[in-house]
Design an enzyme around this catalytic site. Structure first.
Site, PDB file in Angstrom:
ATOM      1  N   HIS A 320     -56.559 -40.888  39.314  1.00  0.00           N
ATOM      2  CA  HIS A 320     -56.360 -41.098  37.878  1.00  0.00           C
ATOM      3  C   HIS A 320     -56.692 -42.543  37.536  1.00  0.00           C
ATOM      4  CE1 HIS A 320     -53.562 -42.544  34.620  1.00  0.00           C
ATOM      5  NE2 HIS A 320     -54.219 -41.599  33.982  1.00  0.00           N
ATOM      6  N   SER A 321     -57.388 -42.755  36.420  1.00  0.00           N
ATOM      7  CA  SER A 321     -57.692 -44.084  35.901  1.00  0.00           C
ATOM      8  C   SER A 321     -58.497 -44.885  36.928  1.00  0.00           C
ATOM      9  CB  SER A 321     -56.399 -44.796  35.502  1.00  0.00           C
ATOM     10  OG  SER A 321     -56.675 -45.971  34.780  1.00  0.00           O
TER      11      SER A 321
END
EC number: 3.1.1.3
Length: 603
Positions: A320-321
């Site tokens: 994520h991210s």
């Protein structure tokens, strides 16, 4: 009578031979069946820790269902502890706690032994035929030396169809999203981390768990497929402009046009590679990105050690991210299936790192590659995912993040929450738990995945490459100055309207040429910060010319000087002066000094 008996005896001997053969097989088969042993990878002498037992797995079909459980947590140091590499093996008695996205630890023990169910489907990936780490490192080193990705022949590439995550199955996508949301630490007092490199002991160090890249390793029942979930170790995305975190350093290094330079004064600058406005040294930037304490280098080491534990397993990546961007770069490097969520656009660092590129593609535009096996899920209200979190008033800027990249590699799977739900673009929608509960679980269907078209990064910038590792710029400047001098007589005998019209001597000006050569080791915003100048001055004297003005005019001398006539001064005395001006005396005539003509008398 003898013939039947002889035939019966012959068949009896044959039956005896067959029986003997069957008995031999019966003795051999149990030993073959019992020959199954747990496989140990790496010898005890080679490493200071005891490797886990990983049994061999049977080949499986490309489509199927997998039940994953958490097996290891791997910590790879980067910024403060670049030599740190530790692994926590998950056991039945392991006690873990959950860390929220705000960095708050849950006091209750975490439930982590629930299996994650995901399905697989065939996926085609164009990747290097030889993907050994030593070979990959050679390609990356050659790219750093040449300044761009090396050109490899088509024989060094292959298109493999392998089992990958089923990106059309909602349950599978939810499983991967939950894997990226999980962040565990051991309950204090029960730590059982093992040093993989065996060099340093961090058991008494404080803060090592907040440094570097963390990977959660999930494996299915047969150890034939593993999932590596990458994440940065700074849980909160924005921790204030005054706080320096490893994630902020890596974000600005990988996803900014020039390391946080050339933009807002709030951005944290993580290198000094800018020469002037929108002009930067690309060699300097690439060298900073390849430092051993950066996340990409840490991800290579982390992946290498995990695959040593599971050498025959099929590897999937997620994150994520920032973790999603690192997973994508790792997938491009080794040709692995990748599923990310709200990942930072990573085409810019992929081009600068010089990742191997198949023939027929521009290494500077990795977003144009096909068959990457990467799928990036996100929604339109997330400015980080959409590449718009870089304005003057954006939260990213106020947090010190210079996130200027806008292009993803692979395929984008976009939920249009702005149009469908009327959401406003806000950084709060970037959190993975909000994405799970408010987006993935709410939508009935998954979005269609498609490559990003006509996307370019840092179009306003111009980059140049320097020779060698030292950041040096040399400039040569030639300056010509003219000095005009004039010599006048000390007494002006013939004043004019705009100066003296007497004889004057004018000297042609000497010409001075100055050549300056400067070497700049630290370019600044508006020039060099530490110039060392060597100046050579050459002066050429012009000949002196003297002129005399004999007949001055309004704007200069017209002709040679004529003889001058001097007159005697006139003398007058006033005996009766006026009240305000004038004289009331009788005028006294003054005889001319010139002798009058004689008077002629007629005789």
């Amino acid at each position: 009578m003898d013939q039947p008996h002889r035939r019966t005896r012959k068949w009896h001997l044959m039956d005896l031979s067959v029986s003997t053969l069957l008995m031999s097989l019966a003795l051999v088969l149990p030993s073959c069946v019992s020959a199954y042993q747990p496989v140990y990878f790496r010898s005890q002498e080679a490493t200071p820790f005891i490797p886990p037992q990983v049994p061999s797995a049977d080949p499986q079909s490309l489509s199927g269902t997998h039940e994953f459980t958490l097996r290891h947590i791997v910590q790879r140091g980067a910024y403060e502890y670049p030599e740190l590499h530790r692994r926590l093996d998950i056991k039945p008695n392991t006690q873990l706690r959950t860390v929220s996205e705000d960095g708050i630890e849950d006091n209750e023990p975490a439930v982590f032994n629930v299996p994650f169910v995901a399905s697989s489907e065939p996926v085609t990936i164009e990747r290097l035929a030889d993907r050994r780490l030593s070979v990959i490192e050679e390609h990356l080193a050659a790219a750093r030396s040449a300044g761009s990705a090396v050109t490899l022949s088509s024989s060094q590439w292959t298109k493999d169809t392998l089992a990958g995550p089923n990106v059309t199955d909602k349950k599978t996508i939810l499983t991967f999203a939950k894997m990226t949301a999980n962040d565990y630490i051991e309950v204090p007092g029960t730590e059982d981390w093992q040093d993989i490199n065996g060099k340093l002991n961090y058991s008494t160090s404080f803060g090592w768990q907040n440094d570097g890249l963390r990977g959660h390793i999930y494996a299915d029942d047969t150890n034939s497929t593993i999932v590596i979930s990458l994440k940065g170790t700074s849980p909160a995305l924005f921790d204030g402009a005054g706080t320096t975190t490893n994630d902020k350093v890596n974000d600005n290094l990988y996803f900014s046009c020039c390391c946080g330079q050339g933009g807002s004064y709030l951005w944290r600058e993580v290198c000094d590679c800018q020469k002037s406005a929108f002009n930067a040294n690309l060699t300097c930037i690439i060298e900073a990105m390849n430092d051993e304490n950066r996340y990409y280098r840490a991800s290579l080491d982390l992946y290498s050690n995990v695959t040593e534990l599971y050498p025959n397993a099929n590897v999937w990546l997620t994150g994520h991210s920032l973790g999603g961007a690192m997973a994508s770069l790792l997938g491009l490097t080794f040709g692995l299936p990748v599923v990310t969520f709200e990942a930072v656009p990573e085409a810019l660092p992929a081009a600068r790192l010089g990742l191997p590129t198949p023939p027929g593609y521009n290494p500077a535009l990795p977003q144009a590659r096909k068959f990457t096996g990467a799928y990036h899920f996100g929604h339109t209200a997330d400015p980080v995912y959409m590449g718009t979190c870089n304005g003057v008033s954006s939260v990213c800027t106020w947090g010190g993040y210079a996130m200027e990249s806008a292009c993803h590699t692979g395929q984008m799977c976009v939920y249009d929450t702005v149009a469908d739900k009327g959401w406003r673009v806000a950084i709060g929608t970037h959190r993975i738990k909000a994405v799970i509960s408010d987006v993935i679980e709410v939508y009935d269907d998954l979005p269609q995945c498609a490559p990003e078209e006509e996307c370019y990064d840092c179009e306003l910038w111009k980059f140049f490459r320097s020779n060698g590792s030292e950041i040096t710029t040399t400039s040569s400047t030639t300056t010509t100055s003219t000095i005009t001098t004039s010599t006048r007589t000390t007494t002006c005998k013939t004043p004019g309207w705009w100066g003296c019209l007497d004889d004057s001597t004018t000297t042609d000006p000497p010409t001075t040429t100055t050549t300056t050569s400067s070497t700049c080791k630290t370019p600044g915003w508006f020039g060099c910060k530490d110039p060392t100048s060597t100046t050579a001055t050459t002066t050429t004297e012009a000949p002196t010319t003297t002129t005399t003005c004999k007949d001055p005019g309004w704007f200069g001398c017209r002709d040679p000087t004529s003889p001058t006539t001097s007159t005697a001064p006139q003398t007058s005395t006033c005996e009766t002066p006026g009240f305000f001006w004038g004289c009331y005396d009788t005028q006294t005539a003054v005889d001319h000094l010139i002798t009058p003509a004689p008077i002629l008398i007629d005789l």
